[in-house]
Design a protein around this motif. Sequence first.
Motif, PDB file in Angstrom:
ATOM      1  N   UNK A 124       0.849  -1.185   0.087  1.00 16.27           N
ATOM      2  CA  UNK A 124       0.067   0.141   0.158  1.00 16.27           C
ATOM      3  C   UNK A 124       0.934   1.331   0.232  1.00 16.27           C
ATOM      4  N   UNK A 125       2.013   1.150   0.788  1.00 18.95           N
ATOM      5  CA  UNK A 125       2.786   2.470   0.709  1.00 18.95           C
ATOM      6  C   UNK A 125       3.754   2.603  -0.335  1.00 18.95           C
ATOM      7  N   UNK A 126       4.439   1.508  -0.979  1.00 16.23           N
ATOM      8  CA  UNK A 126       5.490   1.269  -1.886  1.00 16.23           C
ATOM      9  C   UNK A 126       4.796   1.456  -3.316  1.00 16.23           C
ATOM     10  N   UNK A 127       3.655   0.710  -3.395  1.00 16.39           N
ATOM     11  CA  UNK A 127       3.067   0.737  -4.765  1.00 16.39           C
ATOM     12  C   UNK A 127       1.862   1.678  -4.694  1.00 16.39           C
ATOM     13  N   UNK A 128       1.162   2.014  -3.692  1.00 17.53           N
ATOM     14  CA  UNK A 128       0.130   2.812  -3.864  1.00 17.53           C
ATOM     15  C   UNK A 128       0.309   4.422  -3.366  1.00 17.53           C
ATOM     16  N   UNK A 129       1.546   4.431  -2.994  1.00 16.80           N
ATOM     17  CA  UNK A 129       2.146   5.779  -2.557  1.00 16.80           C
ATOM     18  C   UNK A 129       1.379   6.576  -1.673  1.00 16.80           C
ATOM     19  N   UNK A 130       0.917   5.869  -0.493  1.00 17.52           N
ATOM     20  CA  UNK A 130       0.139   6.524   0.598  1.00 17.52           C
ATOM     21  C   UNK A 130       0.909   6.185   2.124  1.00 17.52           C
ATOM     22  N   UNK A 131       0.395   6.672   2.905  1.00 13.89           N
ATOM     23  CA  UNK A 131       0.873   6.483   4.423  1.00 13.89           C
ATOM     24  C   UNK A 131      -0.019   5.665   5.172  1.00 13.89           C
ATOM     25  N   UNK A 132       0.288   4.815   6.011  1.00  7.95           N
ATOM     26  CA  UNK A 132      -0.570   4.011   6.895  1.00  7.95           C
ATOM     27  C   UNK A 132      -0.434   4.559   8.315  1.00  7.95           C
ATOM     28  N   UNK A 133      -1.571   4.878   8.980  1.00 11.73           N
ATOM     29  CA  UNK A 133      -1.262   5.645  10.081  1.00 11.73           C
ATOM     30  C   UNK A 133      -1.984   4.524  10.937  1.00 11.73           C
ATOM     31  N   UNK A 134      -1.291   3.846  11.819  1.00 12.36           N
ATOM     32  CA  UNK A 134      -1.559   2.408  12.669  1.00 12.36           C
ATOM     33  C   UNK A 134      -2.012   2.794  13.959  1.00 12.36           C
ATOM     34  N   UNK A 135      -3.115   1.928  14.431  1.00  8.98           N
ATOM     35  CA  UNK A 135      -3.617   2.115  15.977  1.00  8.98           C
ATOM     36  C   UNK A 135      -3.534   0.958  16.408  1.00  8.98           C
ATOM     37  N   UNK A 136      -3.155   0.699  17.819  1.00  8.36           N
ATOM     38  CA  UNK A 136      -3.157  -0.696  18.702  1.00  8.36           C
ATOM     39  C   UNK A 136      -4.906  -0.740  18.965  1.00  8.36           C
ATOM     40  N   UNK A 137      -5.283  -1.977  18.798  1.00 10.56           N
ATOM     41  CA  UNK A 137      -6.669  -2.304  18.972  1.00 10.56           C
ATOM     42  C   UNK A 137      -6.651  -3.578  20.073  1.00 10.56           C
ATOM     43  N   UNK A 138      -7.922  -3.622  20.649  1.00 12.36           N
ATOM     44  CA  UNK A 138      -8.258  -4.930  21.189  1.00 12.36           C
ATOM     45  C   UNK A 138      -8.974  -5.706  20.208  1.00 12.36           C
ATOM     46  N   UNK A 139      -8.382  -7.199  20.202  1.00 12.52           N
ATOM     47  CA  UNK A 139      -8.990  -8.095  19.261  1.00 12.52           C
ATOM     48  C   UNK A 139      -9.184  -7.645  17.947  1.00 12.52           C
ATOM     49  N   UNK A 140      -8.276  -6.674  17.458  1.00 14.75           N
ATOM     50  CA  UNK A 140      -8.369  -6.244  16.064  1.00 14.75           C
ATOM     51  C   UNK A 140      -9.271  -5.297  15.473  1.00 14.75           C
ATOM     52  N   UNK A 141     -10.063  -4.665  16.288  1.00 10.09           N
ATOM     53  CA  UNK A 141     -11.352  -3.750  15.939  1.00 10.09           C
ATOM     54  C   UNK A 141     -10.972  -2.422  16.168  1.00 10.09           C
ATOM     55  N   UNK A 142     -11.312  -1.386  15.141  1.00  9.20           N
ATOM     56  CA  UNK A 142     -11.205   0.013  15.321  1.00  9.20           C
ATOM     57  C   UNK A 142     -12.321   0.211  15.912  1.00  9.20           C
ATOM     58  N   UNK A 143     -12.316   1.588  16.778  1.00  6.78           N
ATOM     59  CA  UNK A 143     -13.568   2.093  17.312  1.00  6.78           C
ATOM     60  C   UNK A 143     -13.381   3.597  16.737  1.00  6.78           C
TER      61      UNK A 143
END
Length: 371
Positions: A124-143
Motif C-alpha cells: 500500500x505504501x510503496x506501490x500505492x504511494x500512501x501513508x498508513x497510520x496504525x492504531x493498537x486495538x483490542x481483538x483487532x477492531x477499530x472504534x
Amino acid sequence: MADPATVEAHPTEAPPAPPATDARRRHDPRARGFASDNYAGAHPEVLAALALANGGHQTAYGEDEYTAHLQEVFRAHLGPSAEVFPVFNGTGANVVALQALTDRWGAVVCAESAHINVDECGAPERVGGLKLLTVPTEHGKLTPELVEREAYGFDDEHRAMPQVVSITQNTELGTVYTPEEIRAICETAHERGMTVHLDGARIANAAAALDVPLRAFTTDAGVDVLSFGGTKNGMLFGEAVVVLNPGAVRAMKHLRKLSMQLASKMRFVSVQFEALLAGDLWLRSASHANAMAGRLAEGARTVDGVEILHPVQANAVFARLPHDVSERLRKRHRFYFWDEAAGDVRWMCSFDTTEEDVDDFVAALREEMAR
C-alpha cells in the motif's frame, strides 16, 4: 440475496471430455492442515463454473459476457449503485481500492494488526504511494475513538493527510464487527471528510457469523469501497474491488491497469464469483468453515494448558500453548505461529475442513500436551 432460480444461466454446450495430459498429481488429496483457508483447493462448483466459461472466444480485459453479468450479481447483494472490478488477488484489491480513495499526500488509518500493514510487504505504501497510520486495538477492531487518535492535522502540510479509514471484516484476529460498529466508524469518518474502505478477504465468513445480508455491514452501514474476497472461500483465484459510493473514487479502470491487476481472460475470474454469489455457495461454504472453527475451539478448550486468545467468531482460532508442543504438533498438522516468542498460534478452517479433521487435530493436540 439473489434467488438462484432468477439468475440467468449462461447457455453452453456440454463440455468435452478432459484432454489427456502429462501432468501428474503431486500431493495427497487427503491431506488437511489448519495453516490457512488458502491451503484448500477450489470448490467443485467453482471448478464446474470454470468449465462452463471455457471454450470459444470471449472479448478480453473484462468486455466479456460473464463480467457484464457479474455487475447484476453483485448488485443483488450490495445495492444498485455497486460496481465491481475483478482483480487477481487480495493485496492488489487493497492497493487499487486505497489508491482510488487517496491523494498523493493522503494517509489511511487502520488497525496495527491490519493485513495492509502487516502482511502486504509494504505494497500500500510503496506501490500505492500512501501513508498508513496504525492504531493498537483490542481483538483487532477499530472504534470511532481509536480512529480519532489519528484523524487530525488535515491542514498541516508537515503531516500526511488522513483521508481513509480501513477496517477488516472479519478481522485478522478472527473477530467480527457488527453492522452498528461499522456504521459508527463510517459516521465518524464521514463527519471528518474521510472515506471508509473495508478489506473483506473473509467477508462471507463475517456475514455467516452475523446472519445478516452482505449489504447490512457494507452499503447500508456507509462503507464507500470494499475489497471482496473469493479465494479464501473456495475460488481458484481472483478477488474484486467493489465501489459502493461512486462519488468517492476516480479512475478505477486506470488504477486497476496501472497496478497490474487487469486480467486479460477476466471471464475466468468473473464466472467464479457468479458461482459463489448467484446462489448460496458463498454462505454454505463460509458457514461450514465457521462451524468447524467453533468445533475446534470447543475441543481445544478442554485440553489443559491451552489458552484461547480471542473470541472465536468466524473461521479462525488463536491459541497459546508451549512452543515445543506447537513444534511437534506442526509436524502432524500444518499451522502457523502468530507470535512465536509468546507461543501464540493461528488455526484456520476452510470450506472443506471436516469434523473428522478437527477431531483428529484436537486428539493430536491433547497427546502432545500430555507428553
